[in-house]
Scaffold this active site. Structure first.
Site, PDB file in Angstrom:
ATOM      1  N   LYS A   1       0.812  -1.227   0.000  1.00  0.00           N
ATOM      2  CA  LYS A   1       0.000   0.000   0.000  1.00  0.00           C
ATOM      3  C   LYS A   1       0.843   1.274   0.000  1.00  0.00           C
ATOM      4  CE  LYS A   1      -4.092  -2.048   2.128  1.00  0.00           C
ATOM      5  NZ  LYS A   1      -5.096  -1.972   3.196  1.00  0.00           N
TER       6      LYS A   1
ATOM      7  N   ASP B   1      -9.915   2.744   2.671  1.00  0.00           N
ATOM      8  CA  ASP B   1     -10.022   1.928   3.884  1.00  0.00           C
ATOM      9  C   ASP B   1     -10.741   2.668   5.016  1.00  0.00           C
ATOM     10  OD1 ASP B   1      -8.789  -0.393   2.950  1.00  0.00           O
ATOM     11  OD2 ASP B   1      -6.785   0.316   3.476  1.00  0.00           O
TER      12      ASP B   1
END
Ligand code: ATR
Length: 283
Positions: free
Chosen positions: A65, A102
């Site tokens: 990420k 997220d």
């Protein structure tokens, strides 16, 4: 047909292909969504190759990420703040944009799916890695009374809190002695070893909420900890997984899928035996 994929390592356990296939069917969008085993030596080349060919977008999961955020040509405010991206978008001019869904996925699951109000609450985030970094900004935006980030290695929590400029208090796990919280979120990797961070037994108020960013075929160690320590609600990260996927789908397609039927489908599939590996992480 437009192509999308999730890239990570490991990747075989990923539920993202099933989630996006369900979204595509539900919305009538025509797309293919696959999985790519990321190679730590060549991740940037893999991502760029996919996005300069047939790929319109990528979801990115552990451990890429941060690298996904760095490789992009432009970043959303929330990806920039997290220093991590779970969504890459090929723009019409072929540049790559990084975003992070997220945090918004977590907040939607808590607030919209489970009726958990963060405003005015005392909130504790456990962990100071990438997973914790991705959720602190969106949690702060919900105006909790207090937001504490606590980590096994105190220095990392202090550093993370300092980056957020005083709105978040950082400490080691031992600093939690005598503190009480209405909502405790587990963003550590302890669950991968079936463990729970070492917490004071009374740090959750009676009837409070625990939320594990991980999910599993069985209830996770942290969900069990919550139930054993008086939680009114003990939630795992499956809902967040579906919500972050829905936000990615919206960024790519401009269409917002309904999440509840997809979460229900995954939960019912999970109840059947022999459903693959034990625990995974929100992607
Ligand atoms: P991620 O990107 O998934 O957050 P990470 O950056 O490796 O992964 O961070 C893992 C987090 O889980 C860290 O906060 C780590 O604590 P340390 O900084 O002290 O290593 C935490 N963690 C992992 N195992 C743990 C355990 N058994 N108990 C408590 N915390 C744990």
């Amino acid at each position: 047909m437009d192509r999308y994929a999730v890239i990570g390592n490991p990747i075989a356990h990923s539920k993202s292909p099933a989630i996006h296939a369900a979204f595509a069917t539900q919305t009538g969008e025509r797309l293919e969504y696959g999985r790519i085993l990321g190679d730590p030596a060549t991740f940037e080349i893999q991502a760029r190759t996919f996005l300069s060919g047939p790929g319109r977008g990528l979801n990115v999961t552990v451990p890429f990420k941060e690298r996904a955020c760095a490789l992009a040509d432009e970043r959303s405010v929330r990806a920039e703040a997290a220093g991590a991206a779970n969504t890459l978008i090929r723009l019409p001019d072929d540049r790559i944009r990084a975003d992070n869904t997220d945090g918004v996925g977590l907040v939607r699951d808590l607030r919209d799916n489970h009726g958990v109000d963060i405003a005015g609450r005392r909130v504790l985030v456990l962990g100071a890695g990438g997973a914790a970094r991705g959720i602190l900004g969106p949690l702060l935006a919900e105006a909790p009374e207090r937001l504490v980030v606590a980590n096994r290695t105190a220095a990392k929590a202090l550093e993370l809190a300092a980056r957020l400029g005083g709105a978040v208090e950082g400490m080691g796990l031992e600093g939690l002695e005598g503190r009480r919280f209405d909502l405790i979120l587990n963003a550590t990797a302890a669950g991968l070893a079936g463990e729970v961070p070492r917490l004071p037994a009374d740090c959750l108020v009676s009837g409070g909420v625990v939320y594990d960013l991980m999910y599993g075929d069985r209830s996770t160690a942290f969900v069990r900890w919550g139930l054993e320590h008086g939680a009114g609600q003990a939630l795992d990260g499956l809902g967040m997984l579906v919500e972050q996927a829905a936000e990615s789908f919206f960024l790519w397609r401009g269409v917002r899928p309904r999440t509840a039927p997809v979460t229900a489908l995954l939960r019912s599939a999970r109840k059947r035996p022999a459903q693959g590996p034990g625990e995974g992480e929100g992607e």
